[in-house]
Design a protein around this motif. Sequence first.
Motif: not given
Length: 151
Positions: A77-82
């Motif tokens: 889910f941190s890939a969404i921000i990136i």
Amino acid sequence: LASWLQKPQIVFARTSPAQKLIIVSGCQKLGHVVAVTGDGVNDSPAIKKADIGIAMGITGSEVAKDAADMVLLSDDFSAIIIGVEEGRKIFDNFKKTIVYCLTSNVSELIPFIAFIIFQFPLPLSSIFVLCISIGTDIIPVISFCYEEGEL
């Protein structure tokens, strides 16, 4: 549902696909930008209806991936921000490139406008103007691609 959606922070967990669709519709009625994550065939209607549909790349079904706007290749889910930050940076650099090209080429456009309106002879042919544009604009425009994002 409308009273729950008015709260400043709310998390829905373990919802059915029909409930996801109702939640997305309710949030959009209130004017919110809605992002939905999902991995199954049953999540695809909510993913499609959301403003930003996000599917899981490893565990997600092909139907969910086709319905999504963004596919997470790592299921993290941190890939969404990136991904959103990179998209904003690309869009910002693209706008800078377009503005630079428009402002730098206006001076090359003036002789052609004078030729059409006042029948002045052209000082350079179209091919020479194109060569000058390519030679002088390519390096500065490429530099915009490598600029860091601005806040």
